[in-house]
Design an enzyme around this catalytic site. Structure first.
Site, PDB file in Angstrom:
ATOM      1  N   GLU A 168      -4.481  -6.451  14.955  1.00  0.00           N
ATOM      2  CA  GLU A 168      -3.963  -5.138  14.547  1.00  0.00           C
ATOM      3  C   GLU A 168      -5.098  -4.100  14.628  1.00  0.00           C
ATOM      4  O   GLU A 168      -4.846  -2.913  14.773  1.00  0.00           O
ATOM      5  CB  GLU A 168      -3.380  -5.208  13.126  1.00  0.00           C
ATOM      6  CG  GLU A 168      -2.355  -4.121  12.841  1.00  0.00           C
ATOM      7  CD  GLU A 168      -1.623  -4.281  11.515  1.00  0.00           C
ATOM      8  OE1 GLU A 168      -2.265  -4.162  10.447  1.00  0.00           O
ATOM      9  OE2 GLU A 168      -0.398  -4.510  11.529  1.00  0.00           O
TER      10      GLU A 168
ATOM     11  N   HIS B 142      -4.020 -33.014  17.995  1.00  0.00           N
ATOM     12  CA  HIS B 142      -2.853 -33.833  18.344  1.00  0.00           C
ATOM     13  C   HIS B 142      -1.698 -32.977  18.818  1.00  0.00           C
ATOM     14  O   HIS B 142      -0.566 -33.431  18.857  1.00  0.00           O
ATOM     15  CB  HIS B 142      -2.461 -34.696  17.139  1.00  0.00           C
ATOM     16  CG  HIS B 142      -3.559 -35.637  16.747  1.00  0.00           C
ATOM     17  ND1 HIS B 142      -3.706 -36.883  17.309  1.00  0.00           N
ATOM     18  CD2 HIS B 142      -4.607 -35.479  15.894  1.00  0.00           C
ATOM     19  CE1 HIS B 142      -4.788 -37.471  16.797  1.00  0.00           C
ATOM     20  NE2 HIS B 142      -5.353 -36.633  15.939  1.00  0.00           N
TER      21      HIS B 142
ATOM     22  N   LYS C 152       0.842  -1.201   0.000  1.00  0.00           N
ATOM     23  CA  LYS C 152       0.000   0.000   0.000  1.00  0.00           C
ATOM     24  C   LYS C 152       0.877   1.251   0.000  1.00  0.00           C
ATOM     25  O   LYS C 152       0.661   2.169  -0.763  1.00  0.00           O
ATOM     26  CB  LYS C 152      -0.923  -0.034   1.232  1.00  0.00           C
ATOM     27  CG  LYS C 152      -1.863   1.154   1.297  1.00  0.00           C
ATOM     28  CD  LYS C 152      -2.816   1.049   2.461  1.00  0.00           C
ATOM     29  CE  LYS C 152      -3.591   2.359   2.601  1.00  0.00           C
ATOM     30  NZ  LYS C 152      -4.479   2.388   3.749  1.00  0.00           N
TER      31      LYS C 152
ATOM     32  N   GLU D  65      10.548  -4.638   4.491  1.00  0.00           N
ATOM     33  CA  GLU D  65      10.640  -6.030   4.052  1.00  0.00           C
ATOM     34  C   GLU D  65      10.348  -6.139   2.559  1.00  0.00           C
ATOM     35  O   GLU D  65      11.084  -6.778   1.797  1.00  0.00           O
ATOM     36  CB  GLU D  65       9.611  -6.902   4.805  1.00  0.00           C
ATOM     37  CG  GLU D  65       9.875  -7.060   6.289  1.00  0.00           C
ATOM     38  CD  GLU D  65       9.211  -5.987   7.137  1.00  0.00           C
ATOM     39  OE1 GLU D  65       8.958  -4.869   6.623  1.00  0.00           O
ATOM     40  OE2 GLU D  65       8.952  -6.262   8.316  1.00  0.00           O
TER      41      GLU D  65
ATOM     42  N   LYS E  99       9.507  -0.469  13.952  1.00  0.00           N
ATOM     43  CA  LYS E  99      10.040  -0.101  12.629  1.00  0.00           C
ATOM     44  C   LYS E  99      11.107   0.981  12.792  1.00  0.00           C
ATOM     45  O   LYS E  99      12.158   0.930  12.160  1.00  0.00           O
ATOM     46  CB  LYS E  99       8.912   0.461  11.744  1.00  0.00           C
ATOM     47  CG  LYS E  99       7.913  -0.565  11.245  1.00  0.00           C
ATOM     48  CD  LYS E  99       6.922   0.102  10.292  1.00  0.00           C
ATOM     49  CE  LYS E  99       5.789  -0.819   9.896  1.00  0.00           C
ATOM     50  NZ  LYS E  99       4.730  -0.166   9.134  1.00  0.00           N
TER      51      LYS E  99
ATOM     52  N   GLY F 141      -4.815  -1.708   5.007  1.00  0.00           N
ATOM     53  CA  GLY F 141      -4.011  -2.837   4.523  1.00  0.00           C
ATOM     54  C   GLY F 141      -4.656  -4.177   4.835  1.00  0.00           C
ATOM     55  O   GLY F 141      -4.752  -5.053   3.977  1.00  0.00           O
ATOM     56  N   ARG F 142      -5.153  -4.351   6.066  1.00  0.00           N
ATOM     57  CA  ARG F 142      -5.709  -5.657   6.462  1.00  0.00           C
ATOM     58  C   ARG F 142      -7.131  -5.861   5.951  1.00  0.00           C
ATOM     59  O   ARG F 142      -7.748  -6.896   6.234  1.00  0.00           O
ATOM     60  CB  ARG F 142      -5.631  -5.826   7.977  1.00  0.00           C
ATOM     61  CG  ARG F 142      -6.226  -4.695   8.789  1.00  0.00           C
ATOM     62  CD  ARG F 142      -5.833  -4.793  10.258  1.00  0.00           C
ATOM     63  NE  ARG F 142      -6.273  -3.647  11.047  1.00  0.00           N
ATOM     64  CZ  ARG F 142      -5.601  -2.517  11.187  1.00  0.00           C
ATOM     65  NH1 ARG F 142      -4.443  -2.349  10.558  1.00  0.00           N
ATOM     66  NH2 ARG F 142      -6.071  -1.537  11.923  1.00  0.00           N
TER      67      ARG F 142
END
Ligand code: F6P
Length: 527
Positions: free
Chosen positions: A331, A362, A188, A194, A490, A245-246
C-alpha cells in the site's frame, strides 16, 4: 546525465555483471563473504551474503541512495516535514514510540498513559473476551502482534473481526457471551464501510445483554464520528492525521495488543521500535539495516528485474507477519507515478507474499527451487525460542538454513548423477530422472536473525520494515504515504450497494458484465 541517472546506470551495470556469476562462484572466490555481508543492528543480524550482491554492487547501491537523497528524506520525515505531499501531512509514527519529536500540539505521552491505563483496567476484568473490529491498518498490526507475542498474552482472550462478510462476525461471536465481551471499534476515519457495518452488527449483538454502551470502546481520529455512533468519550482513544493507518500499531490502535500483553510489555514493544529508529537515523548508510535491506530489494527489483519477494518467517508466531508487511509495503510503494506526478521510468514495489516455514516448504517451495522464475526470499528467524522445546527449535533452524543453502547453491547435474549412481540406480534411469532432480541454485535470499521474538524484538522488526519501505520509496521517488489506489473500488462498490440491497437501482453507466452479475445475484436473471 544527472547524478541520479548515473547512479542508476551503475546499479544496472553491476547487475549485468553479477547476473553472469553464480552464487557458488561468489562464495568460492570470496571466503570472507559471509562475514562481510552480515550486519548487526539493534536486536538482530541481517545476513545478505546469499543475495546476488558483492562489495562493488553494494557500493553502487549506496551511491544510488545518496544520489536519491535518502538521508535528507529520512531527516525531513523525522523533523516532521509534510513528506506525504499528496495529502499535505507529516509522517511521524516514530514520535509515538519516542523515536522522533511529536508536533507541539499533540499530547503523545498523555494519550499513551490514557490508553494503557484503560488496557490495564480491562485486564482486571470483568471482560473475558475482547473483539477488535477494524480493517487494514486498524486490524493487521494488532492481530499480527498479538499472535507474535503469545507468550506475553495474559489478558482476556482477543478476537479480530475485519471482513464485511457477515460470517466473520457471526463465527466470532458464536461462542462468546455478550455480557462479558468488550467490543473495540478501531477506525482512523470511522467511515470505513466494513468496519461500520460490523460495528452496527456487533452493537446489536451486545444489546442482547442490555445497554451495549459500557461494553464498547473506540479508537479513531474522527471524534465526531465516534460521538455520533454513541460511544462514551471516556472510552474513545484518539490519534493524529500524521499517523498513517498502516503505521498506526504504535498509537491507540495498539489497544488490543496492550490489553493482551499489558502496559509494561507494550512499552517494551515501543522501546524496541525506538531503538531501530535511532539506528536508522544514526548508523552510516553502509551499516544501516533498513537501508541495506531496502537496497538489496532495489537490486532484486530494478537491477535483476525480479517482480516478487517471498517473506518466510521461520517462526509460527509470525504467521501473520507476511500479511502485515503486504499492507505496509504494497500500500506504500505500489505506485506508478513519482512524487511530482510524472510516470515512473523504473519499477517500484514488488509483490510480497509468504507463509511461515516449515509449512511453506510443503506447498510452494517447489516452484521457488525449480520453477522458471527467480523468487527472492526473505527468511526471518529468532536465535532462541522463548518457550518452545529447544529440540523443535533446532529442527526449525535446520530447515531455515537448509532452504537458504539449497536456493543459493542448488545441486548440479554431476552431483545428482553421482548421488544416484552411489545409490545403485541404473544408468538409463539416471539419464531419465537427472533433469528432474537438478536444482539450478543461484536463487537469492536474505536472512534476518532476531535475538528474541519478544516485545522489544517485535517492535524492532516492524520498525525495520517501516524504514525499509521509506528508503525504497525515497529511491523510487514515490509518495509512500498515500493510498489512492484503494479509492476507486470503494466508490464503485458504493454505487452498486443500492441495487444489491434492493434499496435502489444500478447507475445507468454500469458496464454490461457488472450489470449481468448484479442481475444474477438479485435473482433477476437465472443464468
Ligand atoms: O484500505 C485503505 C485504508 O484506508 C487503509 O489504509 C487503512 O488502514 C484501512 O483502509 C482502514 O481504514 P480506517 O482505519 O480509517 O478504518
Amino acid at each position: 546525465m544527472g547524478d541520479i541517472e548515473a547512479a542508476w546506470a551503475r546499479v544496472h551495470q553491476e547487475a549485468e555483471r553479477l547476473r553472469a556469476l553464480h552464487l557458488r562462484a561468489l562464495f568460492a572466490t570470496d571466503p570472507g563473504r559471509a562475514a562481510a555481508l552480515s550486519f548487526r543492528g539493534p536486536g538482530m543480524l541481517l545476513d545478505l551474503s546469499r543475495e546476488k550482491l558483492d562489495a562493488a554492487a553494494l557500493d553502487a547501491l549506496l551511491a544510488l541512495a545518496r544520489a536519491a537523497g535518502v538521508e535528507a528524506f529520512r531527516d525531513a520525515a523525522f523533523a516532521g516535514e509534510a513528506i506525504n505531499v499528496t495529502e499535505g501531512r507529516a509522517v511521524l509514527h516514530m514520535a509515538l514510540r519516542g523515536g522522533a519529536d511529536a508536533p507541539a500540539d499533540a499530547d503523545v505521552s498523555g494519550s499513551l498513559v490514557r490508553f494503557l491505563a484503560y488496557a490495564e483496567a480491562v485486564r482486571r476484568g470483568p471482560a473475558t473476551d475482547v473483539i477488535n473490529i477494524g480493517i487494514g491498518g486498524s486490524d493487521l498490526g494488532p492481530v499480527m502482534a498479538t499472535r507474535a507475542l503469545a507468550p506475553d498474552h495474559d489478558g482476556p482472550r482477543l478476537h479480530f473481526v475485519s471482513n464485511v462478510d457477515g460470517a466473520h462476525l457471526a463465527d466470532t461471536v458464536r461462542h462468546l457471551d455478550p455480557e462479558t465481551t468488550l467490543v473495540i471499534i478501531a477506525s482512523k476515519t470511522f467511515t470505513t464501510l466494513e468496519t461500520m457495518a460490523n460495528a452496527h452488527a456487533a452493537r446489536d449483538w451486545l444489546a442482547q445483554a442490555g445497554d451495549p454502551g459500557p461494553r464498547m470502546a473506540a479508537v479513531s481520529t474522527n471524534l465526531d464520528g465516534t460521538a455520533e455512533f454513541g460511544i462514551d468519550a471516556a472510552r474513545v482513544f484518539g490519534f493524529w492525521d500524521w499517523v498513517g493507518g498502516r503505521y498506526s500499531i504504535w498509537s491507540a490502535i495498539g489497544l488490543p495488543l496492550a490489553i493482551a500483553v499489558g502496559a509494561e510489555a507494550f512499552r517494551a514493544f515501543l522501546a524496541g521500535a525506538a531503538a531501530m529508529d535511532a539506528h536508522f537515523r544514526d548508523a552510516p548508510l553502509a551499516q544501516n539495516l533498513p537501508v541495506l535491506l531496502a537496497l538489496a530489494g532495489i537490486f532484486r527489483r530494478n537491477g535483476m528485474g525480479w517482480p516478487t519477494v517471498a517473506l518466510i518467517p521461520y517462526d509460527q508466531r509470525l504467521e501473520r507477519f507476511p500479511a502485515y508487511v503486504q499492507q505496509l509495503d504494497m500500500e506504500s510503494n505500489g505506485k506508478r507515478v513519482s512524487r511530482d506526478g510524472s510516470t515512473l521510468a523504473h519499477a517500484s514495489g514488488p509483490v510480497i507474499w509468504g507463509e511461515p516455514g516449515t509449512n511453506a516448504q510443503h506447498s510452494f517451495f517447489q516452484l521457488i527451487h525449480q520453477g522458471t522464475d527467480v523468487i527472492p526470499a526473505e527468511f526471518i528467524a529468532a536465535r532462541a525460542p522463548r518457550d518452545a522445546d529447544p529440540h523443535h527449535h533446532a529442527l526449525l533452524m535446520a530447515n531455515c538454513l537448509a532452504q537458504a543453502q539449497a536456493l543459493a547453491f542448488g545441486r548440479t547435474e554431476a552431483e545428482v548423477r553421482a548421488a544416484m549412481a552411489k545409490a545403485g540406480v541404473p544408468a538409463a534411469e539416471i539419464d531419465r530422472l537427472a533433469p528432474h532432480r537438478i536444482f539450478p541454485g543461484d536463487r537469492p535470499s536474505a536472512t534476518l536473525l532476531l535475538d528474541r521474538l519478544d516485545p522489544e524484538g517485535l517492535g524492532g522488526l516492524i520498525a525495520l520494515y517501516e524504514h525499509k519501505v521509506m528508503v525504497q520509496g525515497a529511491v523510487w521517488g514515490v509518495n509512500s504515504y498515500d493510498q489512492w489506489g484503494v479509492e476507486l473500488g470503494k466508490e464503485l462498490a458504493g454505487a452498486l450497494i443500492p441495487a444489491l440491497t434492493g434499496s435502489g437501482v444500478l447507475p445507468a453507466s454500469t458496464d454490461a458484465a457488472t450489470a449481468a452479475m448484479v442481475a444474477r445475484l438479485t435473482g433477476k436473471d437465472a443464468s
